[in-house]
Design a protein around this motif. Structure first.
Motif, mmCIF file in Angstrom:
data_model
loop_
_atom_site.group_PDB
_atom_site.id
_atom_site.type_symbol
_atom_site.label_atom_id
_atom_site.label_comp_id
_atom_site.label_asym_id
_atom_site.label_seq_id
_atom_site.Cartn_x
_atom_site.Cartn_y
_atom_site.Cartn_z
ATOM 1 N N HIS A 89 65.590 59.538 5.916
ATOM 2 C CA HIS A 89 64.566 60.121 6.786
ATOM 3 C C HIS A 89 64.331 61.593 6.449
ATOM 4 O O HIS A 89 65.243 62.321 6.080
ATOM 5 N N HIS A 140 63.431 65.794 9.901
ATOM 6 C CA HIS A 140 64.163 66.858 10.589
ATOM 7 C C HIS A 140 63.837 68.214 9.964
ATOM 8 O O HIS A 140 63.748 68.328 8.741
ATOM 9 N N ASP A 161 72.172 66.164 8.654
ATOM 10 C CA ASP A 161 71.163 65.223 9.169
ATOM 11 C C ASP A 161 69.797 65.904 9.042
ATOM 12 O O ASP A 161 69.404 66.609 9.953
ATOM 13 N N TYR A 218 70.043 55.052 12.792
ATOM 14 C CA TYR A 218 68.894 55.461 11.977
ATOM 15 C C TYR A 218 68.006 54.248 11.664
ATOM 16 O O TYR A 218 67.936 53.301 12.438
ATOM 17 N N TYR A 240 76.037 68.499 15.037
ATOM 18 C CA TYR A 240 74.928 67.535 14.993
ATOM 19 C C TYR A 240 73.756 68.007 15.863
ATOM 20 O O TYR A 240 73.941 68.374 17.022
ATOM 21 N N HIS A 241 72.561 67.999 15.279
ATOM 22 C CA HIS A 241 71.330 68.381 15.990
ATOM 23 C C HIS A 241 71.407 69.776 16.618
ATOM 24 O O HIS A 241 70.900 70.006 17.719
HETATM 25 ZN ZN LIG Z 1 68.819 63.273 13.667
#
Ligand SMILES: [Zn+2]
Length: 435
Positions: free
Chosen positions: A176, A179, A185, A287, A315-316
């Motif tokens: 993906h 982001h 990620d 995902y 994360y994030h």
């Molecule tokens: Zn993510």
């Protein structure tokens, strides 16, 4: 592999400042950069296109965003970090008191220096993400709030790269690209997929064809599946690439089928690698494996990662930055992917042409003299395992597992036995011989 970790990290650093989302120019800019490495085909799918139960959304673009205090100073500035703006925020140009602004501010009180990452794709709203310290420093006064964004009829953009092989059977590698400034990620996933594609493109022969997808999460895989439903059954194995740059142990999340060849191969490679790892059964979250493994497709697609999403505090958040992903760690991840693909390429069943008692290996130069070069040396146990289980019904992967030996040792032995006429490769998919 020397230098490849640095190269992947450099690519991440180049992509890091770009503001990506599920649509928009940031994604086009990202794919344009990737085209310097691999000749990606870029697809543009118009807003409003029906894709199964979903609709391709309006395209979001952003030029600037800030909150200015009474003195006219930018106390929140999109130019400092693209994480400051909630992705898909509608345009705003207003003055308001802190009390009203606060309803649109998001922070992490437990991690007062980190900026969270938030999105609002499918309901119209706006907001800013800030560090908790930044939030607490805001005085009770009037602010000028500006989000110079646009949500218009446009396109969803994704990239696709096909590498053809000897057969139309495909291996899918999907990552993906939605982001913004976040590394594990999933800039690490993008960098790994690009370098894996470059590596495989150099192989003189490939049994499989390879399809690399660079798509926005969820809506991207749904869109791709809707547009490619007719030939999706060509996908024989697949992996979703995410969170491959941190130093945590490996995690393999199985496909919904649970015992697909990809599931067995990934576990075999991790077991033989010596790296700490865990395997997880499939679950309908995470995902794009969620879409590939939806019951109407049920494709053999797993997810090979390091620390799964949500399991690491960075994360994030803004702490998932270029320091969090290390060249050595992403290189180890790339190596695991390469090995998985080498096993898939090399796996198959063979028939022992001398099945009555063991053949005499020494006469054929297959029995090593003491002191032979250990690099060249054929593993005796590997030879014996391959001869014993090559009845057409066991694959080389089965034999590797039975022997508890790395696949390449077993393959090396099978190649040597085939060269001296003791073994014959069975046609793929041929029925196991009986009697
Ligand atoms: Zn993510």
């Amino acid at each position: 592999m020397a230098g490849v970790g640095q190269a992947m990290h450099r690519l991440m650093a180049e992509l890091y400042p770009i503001c990506r989302s599920i649509t928009g120019d940031g994604n086009r800019q990202t794919l344009d950069i990737l085209r310097r490495f691999i000749p990606l085909e870029i697809h543009e799918v118009p807003t409003g296109t029906q894709v199964f139960d979903w609709t391709v959304p309006r395209e979001w673009n952003i030029r600037d965003a800030y909150v200015k205090n009474a003195k006219g100073e930018r106390v929140i500035d999109f130019n400092a970090s693209n994480l400051h703006v909630v992705s898909y925020s509608v345009p705003v140009q207003r003055r308001m008191r802190l009390q009203e602004l606060r309803k649109h501010l998001f922070s992490l009180p437990d991690r007062p220096d980190w900026i969270p990452y938030r999105t609002s794709y499918y309901n119209e709203s706006w907001g800013f993400c800030v560090s908790h310290r930044q939030l607490e420093a805001l005085a009770d006064e009037e602010y000028e709030v500006c989000i110079d964004s646009s949500l218009t009829e446009g396109h969803l953009t994704y990239g696709e790269y096909m590498l053809s092989g000897q057969t139309a059977d495909e291996i899918l590698i999907s990552c993906h690209i939605c982001h913004p400034s976040l590394c594990n990620d999933n800039l690490a996933g993008i960098a790994l997929a690009v370098h894996l594609a470059m590596l495989i493109a150099q192989w003189p022969e490939r049994r499989y064809s390879y399809r690399f997808l660079f798509i926005p999460g969820t809506i991207g895989s749904i869109t791709w599946l809707a547009r490619n439903e007719a030939h999706v059954q060509r996908i024989k194995h697949g992996l979703v690439v995410t969170c491959v740059g941190d130093g945590g142990r490996f995690t393999y999340k199985k496909s919904r089928r649970s015992n697909a060849e990809i599931d067995r191969v990934a576990q075999h490679v991790l077991k033989q690698s010596g790296h700490p790892y865990v395997t997880e059964e499939f679950f309908p979250y995470g995902y794009d494996e969620r879409q590939y493994c939806s019951p109407g497709f049920n494709l053999p697609v797993g997810c090979l990662m390091r620390s799964p999403h949500g399991s690491f505090p960075e994360y994030h958040t803004s702490a998932d930055n270029l320091d969090f992903v290390r060249p050595d760690d992403i290189t180890a991840s790339l190596d695991a992917y390469r090995q998985v693909i080498e096993v898939l390429e090399g796996n198959g069943s063979y028939l022992n042409l001398n099945p009555k008692c063991e053949p005499q290996l020494g006469r054929r130069g297959l029995y090593n003299a003491v002191g032979a070069d250990s690099h060249q040396k054929l593993d005796q146990m590997a030879l014996l395992w391959v001869l014993n289980l090559s009845d057409g019904a066991h694959s080389l992967l089965d034999i590797s597992e039975a022997a508890n030996q790395p696949f390449h040792e077993i393959k090396h032995a099978a190649d040597a036995l085939e060269r001296c006429g003791l073994l014959r490769k069975c046609a793929p998919g041929s029925p196991a011989p009986t009697g």
